[in-house]
Design an enzyme around this catalytic site. Structure first.
Site, PDB file in Angstrom:
ATOM      1  CG  ASP A  24      -2.100   0.904   1.102  1.00  7.03           C
ATOM      2  OD1 ASP A  24      -2.340   1.422  -0.005  1.00  7.03           O
ATOM      3  OD2 ASP A  24      -2.787   1.126   2.113  1.00  7.03           O
ATOM      4  N   GLY A  25       0.293   2.348  -0.516  1.00  6.43           N
ATOM      5  CA  GLY A  25       0.947   3.658  -0.445  1.00  6.43           C
ATOM      6  C   GLY A  25       1.508   4.151  -1.772  1.00  6.43           C
ATOM      7  CG  ASN A  26       1.887   1.571  -5.133  1.00  7.30           C
ATOM      8  OD1 ASN A  26       2.823   1.387  -4.362  1.00  7.30           O
ATOM      9  ND2 ASN A  26       1.349   0.595  -5.864  1.00  7.30           N
ATOM     10  CG  HIS A  41      -0.620   2.098  -9.141  1.00  5.75           C
ATOM     11  ND1 HIS A  41      -0.788   1.773  -7.828  1.00  5.75           N
ATOM     12  CD2 HIS A  41      -1.713   2.843  -9.488  1.00  5.75           C
ATOM     13  CE1 HIS A  41      -1.935   2.300  -7.378  1.00  5.75           C
ATOM     14  NE2 HIS A  41      -2.502   2.956  -8.368  1.00  5.75           N
ATOM     15  CB  THR A  70     -13.192  -7.815  -4.495  1.00  4.32           C
ATOM     16  OG1 THR A  70     -13.022  -7.835  -3.070  1.00  4.32           O
ATOM     17  CG2 THR A  70     -12.859  -9.184  -5.041  1.00  4.32           C
ATOM     18  CG  LEU A 135       9.464 -16.824  -3.809  1.00  3.08           C
ATOM     19  CD1 LEU A 135       9.597 -16.834  -2.287  1.00  3.08           C
ATOM     20  CD2 LEU A 135       9.841 -15.441  -4.324  1.00  3.08           C
ATOM     21  NE  ARG A 188      -2.759  -1.486   4.631  1.00  3.72           N
ATOM     22  CZ  ARG A 188      -4.033  -1.538   4.289  1.00  3.72           C
ATOM     23  NH1 ARG A 188      -4.808  -2.410   4.864  1.00  3.72           N
ATOM     24  NH2 ARG A 188      -4.520  -0.740   3.367  1.00  3.72           N
ATOM     25  NE  ARG A 194      -7.837   0.872   5.550  1.00  3.65           N
ATOM     26  CZ  ARG A 194      -7.588   2.155   5.836  1.00  3.65           C
ATOM     27  NH1 ARG A 194      -7.728   2.602   7.062  1.00  3.65           N
ATOM     28  NH2 ARG A 194      -7.196   2.974   4.887  1.00  3.65           N
ATOM     29  CB  SER A 196      -7.557  -3.508   3.047  1.00  2.00           C
ATOM     30  OG  SER A 196      -7.344  -2.265   3.664  1.00  2.00           O
TER      31      SER A 196
HETATM   32  C1  IPE Z   1      -5.337  -2.628  -0.079  1.00  2.00           C
HETATM   33  O1  IPE Z   1      -5.043  -1.293  -0.231  1.00  2.00           O
HETATM   34  C2  IPE Z   1      -5.361  -3.309  -1.406  1.00  2.00           C
HETATM   35  C3  IPE Z   1      -4.061  -3.469  -2.064  1.00  2.00           C
HETATM   36  C4  IPE Z   1      -2.914  -3.119  -1.588  1.00  2.00           C
HETATM   37  C5  IPE Z   1      -4.124  -4.080  -3.366  1.00  2.00           C
HETATM   38  P1  IPE Z   1      -6.191  -0.187  -0.370  1.00  2.00           P
HETATM   39  O2  IPE Z   1      -5.509   1.110  -0.544  1.00  2.00           O
HETATM   40  O3  IPE Z   1      -7.163  -0.589  -1.398  1.00  2.00           O
HETATM   41  O4  IPE Z   1      -6.901  -0.283   1.060  1.00  2.00           O
HETATM   42  P2  IPE Z   1      -7.775   0.776   1.835  1.00  2.00           P
HETATM   43  O5  IPE Z   1      -8.796   1.314   0.883  1.00  2.00           O
HETATM   44  O6  IPE Z   1      -6.862   1.841   2.317  1.00  2.00           O
HETATM   45  O7  IPE Z   1      -8.359   0.000   2.964  1.00  2.00           O
HETATM   46  C1  IPE Z   2      -1.679   0.352  -3.290  1.00  2.00           C
HETATM   47  O1  IPE Z   2      -1.476   1.724  -3.392  1.00  2.00           O
HETATM   48  C2  IPE Z   2      -1.969  -0.290  -4.612  1.00  2.00           C
HETATM   49  C3  IPE Z   2      -3.383  -0.646  -4.814  1.00  2.00           C
HETATM   50  C4  IPE Z   2      -4.320  -0.561  -3.916  1.00  2.00           C
HETATM   51  C5  IPE Z   2      -3.734  -1.136  -6.111  1.00  2.00           C
HETATM   52  P1  IPE Z   2      -2.668   2.768  -3.313  1.00  2.00           P
HETATM   53  O2  IPE Z   2      -3.093   3.120  -4.682  1.00  2.00           O
HETATM   54  O3  IPE Z   2      -3.750   2.278  -2.429  1.00  2.00           O
HETATM   55  O4  IPE Z   2      -1.930   3.998  -2.649  1.00  2.00           O
HETATM   56  P2  IPE Z   2      -2.521   5.009  -1.588  1.00  2.00           P
HETATM   57  O5  IPE Z   2      -3.055   4.197  -0.451  1.00  2.00           O
HETATM   58  O6  IPE Z   2      -3.592   5.781  -2.285  1.00  2.00           O
HETATM   59  O7  IPE Z   2      -1.357   5.862  -1.192  1.00  2.00           O
HETATM   60 MG    MG Z   3      -4.090   2.464  -0.454  1.00  2.00          MG
END
Ligand code: IPE
Ligand code: IPE
Ligand code: MG
Length: 242
Positions: A24-26, A41, A70, A135, A188, A194, A196
């Site tokens: 998460d966090g891209n 991404h 999903t 792996l 995470r 969370r 998610s």
């Molecule tokens: C969880 O991240 C899903 C993936 C990393 C693919 P999200 O960015 O979708 O989660 P929420 O919305 O913050 O819970």
């Molecule tokens: C995680 O990064 C990748 C996916 C959920 C596909 P996000 O796109 O959720 O990045 P943030 O949470 O908005 O920073």
């Molecule tokens: Mg996110």
């Protein structure tokens, strides 16, 4: 014999067998760098390469990565399409190398809802790498934990299994992760506390490691730190260890 261990990363005594990563966090990484979310991404995908290499080096045998949930269909179409394209491009670009490095690719989630060209590539990648054992890489793409449980229940009913024969083991064997041991550690990135909807059945006794670092910046040293932290945890499974 020469000592080939890297002094920065001495071998871990108890590496986790199965690690799950919520990458998460891209989006926030991109914003921080004044770039478009899609660039975030892409940077995240680049990062995956070093985490895969490090997994092999650190003794992790199975990695499950959360790439598209999903619930991520709720995002604007441009971003959803971008994420689909990135998956397709990654398979095109990396498959030969992954195969050469002994990575076995698997998919968890619902493949049927993805466009035919992606489905075809994913199935080809799974077939091509099925004999590899350095792996195992489970890619959770169009994956949701609740959906997985619903699908498992449907399967059990379709097979005509009577209620009296339903056990935890039986349900586990009907999840997308059938035959995979439960994850030992879930990482995470980006500081969210969370699940998610990631591996909610399988992670009942997983250890969690949460870091504020955004996924594209989660490097080898931080991965090592997560694994080290894991090895110091006292896993009790509701019992007592003394
Ligand atoms: C969880 O991240 C899903 C993936 C990393 C693919 P999200 O960015 O979708 O989660 P929420 O919305 O913050 O819970
Ligand atoms: C995680 O990064 C990748 C996916 C959920 C596909 P996000 O796109 O959720 O990045 P943030 O949470 O908005 O920073
Ligand atoms: Mg996110």
């Amino acid at each position: 014999m020469a000592d080939t261990t890297n002094p920065q990363f001495p071998p871990l005594e108890k590496p986790p067998y199965h690690v799950g990563i919520i990458m998460d966090g891209n989006g926030r990484w991109a914003k921080m760098h004044g770039k478009h979310r899609i660039e975030g991404h892409k940077a995240g995908t680049e990062n995956l390469r070093r985490i895969l290499e490090s997994s092999v080096e650190f003794g992790v045998k199975m990695l499950t990565i959360y790439a598209f949930s999903t619930e991520n269909w709720k995002r604007p179409p441009f971003e959803v399409m971008g994420l689909m394209k990135i998956l397709e491009d990654v398979i095109d670009r990396e498959l030969a190398e992954l195969n050469k490095n002994g990575v076995q690719l698997r998919h968890i989630g619902i493949l049927e809802k993805l466009r035919p060209s992606i489905r075809k590539k994913v199935l080809h990648a799974i077939d091509m790498t099925k004999g590899n054992d350095r792996l195992v890489l489970n890619v959770a793409f169009n994956y949701g934990g609740r959906q997985e449980i619903v699908d498992a229940v449907k399967c059990v009913i379709d097979e005509g299994i009577p209620a009296g024969q339903i056990t935890e083991e039986l349900l586990s064997q009907h999840m997308y992760t059938a035959n995979c041991p439960d994850p030992d550690l879930i990482i995470r990135t980006s500081g969210e506390f969370r699940t998610s909807n990631f591996l909610i059945w399988q992670a009942a006794y997983a250890e969690y490691y949460i870091t504020p670092t955004y996924w594209p910046d989660f490097d080898k040293a931080e991965y090592y730190k997560a694994l080290q932290t894991f090895s110091q945890r006292d896993r009790r499974y509701g019992g007592r260890n003394e």
